[in-house]
Write a protein that holds these residues in place. Sequence first.
Motif, short mmCIF file in Angstrom:
data_model
loop_
_atom_site.label_atom_id
_atom_site.label_comp_id
_atom_site.label_asym_id
_atom_site.label_seq_id
_atom_site.Cartn_x
_atom_site.Cartn_y
_atom_site.Cartn_z
N LYS A 38 0.82 -1.21 0.00
CA LYS A 38 0.00 0.00 0.00
C LYS A 38 0.86 1.26 0.00
O LYS A 38 0.58 2.22 -0.74
CB LYS A 38 -0.92 -0.01 1.22
N LYS A 39 1.91 1.27 0.80
CA LYS A 39 2.81 2.43 0.86
C LYS A 39 3.54 2.62 -0.46
O LYS A 39 3.71 3.75 -0.94
CB LYS A 39 3.82 2.27 2.00
N VAL A 40 3.99 1.52 -1.06
CA VAL A 40 4.69 1.61 -2.35
C VAL A 40 3.75 2.17 -3.42
O VAL A 40 4.12 3.07 -4.18
CB VAL A 40 5.23 0.23 -2.77
N LYS A 41 2.55 1.64 -3.49
CA LYS A 41 1.57 2.11 -4.48
C LYS A 41 1.26 3.59 -4.28
O LYS A 41 1.20 4.36 -5.25
CB LYS A 41 0.29 1.30 -4.40
N ARG A 42 1.07 3.99 -3.03
CA ARG A 42 0.76 5.40 -2.74
C ARG A 42 1.91 6.30 -3.19
O ARG A 42 1.68 7.37 -3.77
CB ARG A 42 0.50 5.56 -1.25
N PHE A 43 3.14 5.87 -2.92
CA PHE A 43 4.30 6.66 -3.34
C PHE A 43 4.38 6.77 -4.85
O PHE A 43 4.55 7.87 -5.40
CB PHE A 43 5.59 6.01 -2.79
N VAL A 44 4.25 5.65 -5.55
CA VAL A 44 4.35 5.66 -7.01
C VAL A 44 3.22 6.50 -7.61
O VAL A 44 3.44 7.31 -8.52
CB VAL A 44 4.32 4.22 -7.57
N ASP A 45 2.00 6.34 -7.11
CA ASP A 45 0.89 7.13 -7.61
C ASP A 45 1.15 8.63 -7.43
O ASP A 45 0.85 9.44 -8.31
CB ASP A 45 -0.41 6.76 -6.88
N TRP A 46 1.72 8.97 -6.27
CA TRP A 46 2.03 10.38 -6.01
C TRP A 46 3.06 10.92 -7.00
O TRP A 46 2.87 12.00 -7.57
CB TRP A 46 2.55 10.53 -4.57
N VAL A 47 4.14 10.18 -7.21
CA VAL A 47 5.19 10.65 -8.13
C VAL A 47 4.64 10.81 -9.55
O VAL A 47 5.00 11.75 -10.27
CB VAL A 47 6.40 9.69 -8.12
N THR A 49 1.58 11.48 -10.48
CA THR A 49 0.48 12.44 -10.65
C THR A 49 0.76 13.81 -10.07
O THR A 49 0.02 14.76 -10.34
CB THR A 49 -0.81 11.89 -10.00
N GLU A 50 1.81 13.94 -9.26
CA GLU A 50 2.10 15.21 -8.61
C GLU A 50 2.44 16.29 -9.64
O GLU A 50 3.12 16.04 -10.65
CB GLU A 50 3.28 15.05 -7.65
N ASP A 51 1.96 17.50 -9.38
CA ASP A 51 2.23 18.64 -10.26
C ASP A 51 3.56 19.26 -9.82
O ASP A 51 3.61 20.34 -9.22
CB ASP A 51 1.10 19.65 -10.16
N PHE A 52 4.66 18.58 -10.15
CA PHE A 52 5.99 19.02 -9.73
C PHE A 52 6.39 20.32 -10.42
O PHE A 52 5.87 20.67 -11.48
CB PHE A 52 7.04 17.95 -10.08
N SER A 120 7.13 5.97 -16.17
CA SER A 120 6.82 7.39 -15.90
C SER A 120 5.86 8.01 -16.92
O SER A 120 6.04 9.15 -17.34
CB SER A 120 8.11 8.22 -15.81
N VAL A 121 4.85 7.25 -17.30
CA VAL A 121 3.87 7.75 -18.26
C VAL A 121 3.07 8.89 -17.63
O VAL A 121 2.45 8.72 -16.58
CB VAL A 121 2.91 6.62 -18.70
N GLY A 122 3.11 10.05 -18.26
CA GLY A 122 2.35 11.20 -17.79
C GLY A 122 2.96 11.94 -16.62
O GLY A 122 2.39 12.94 -16.17
N ALA A 123 4.08 11.48 -16.10
CA ALA A 123 4.70 12.13 -14.95
C ALA A 123 5.20 13.52 -15.33
O ALA A 123 5.66 13.75 -16.45
CB ALA A 123 5.84 11.28 -14.41
N LYS A 124 5.15 14.44 -14.37
CA LYS A 124 5.48 15.84 -14.67
C LYS A 124 6.85 16.27 -14.17
O LYS A 124 7.20 17.44 -14.31
CB LYS A 124 4.40 16.74 -14.07
N PHE A 125 7.63 15.37 -13.59
CA PHE A 125 8.99 15.75 -13.23
C PHE A 125 9.85 15.80 -14.48
O PHE A 125 9.53 15.19 -15.51
CB PHE A 125 9.57 14.80 -12.18
#
Length: 244
Positions: A38-47, A49-52, A120-125
Amino acid sequence: RIDLHADIKKVKCIADTGYATRRGDESNIDIITLDTVKKVKRFVDWVLTEDFDPNEFVAFDFETANLLLNKDHNRILNVGFSFRNAEDTAYVIPYQHPETPFSVEELAEVRSHLKRLFQSVGAKFYGWLAHHAQFETQMIRLFFGIWLGEKGDKPVLDTETFAYLLDEDRKEFLKNQGPYKLENLASEFLGFHWYADTKMKQRRTKLDEERIEIVNLYVGYDAAVTARLFNTLLFKAKREGSLD
């Protein structure tokens, strides 16, 4: 696949003009262990989708059982991540270390989430950071089937090569001391002496015999120190006009 000259020029516009080197020991780095799926998924989802900020880089590092580029005779023990704009925090996944908290089934889930992250599909970093990126990216190719940065939308910058380009003379003056090794650059540029104090680098090929807590610290520090080193080298290059 890594063209540092070209990629560094791409980031010229985002070089800080007043970055002050952060000096100090490991007490300045917060290690967050992602020890459940759960923690791994939450971290990956955050990276993903985050508006970096447009100048954000994700630093990563693997600790492996040995240095062989062979999937059948090596394994990833732990994975660490940090961020250029949050260099005081590292996120660690205890992957295939003998003391991993994950079951076989859970490891398969963790692998799928890590694969999503490296795709990193769609990632904004902006891009990725690694020290000795040739080895790190080969690990991703071997264990996740991905050539990091292959599509060109997320450059991979190697802080080892960056340090060499800024000062090629280190190779001659310090050739017997590993002039571009992370521990030496960290000590000189960041005042970070944990590697020397613990002699962890000398135990690099026996990390699967170390307690998982120690390897978690090691990979987390590597990721955060890589982010710090990039910031310091980028400021140095900007100040010296090396990006002109």
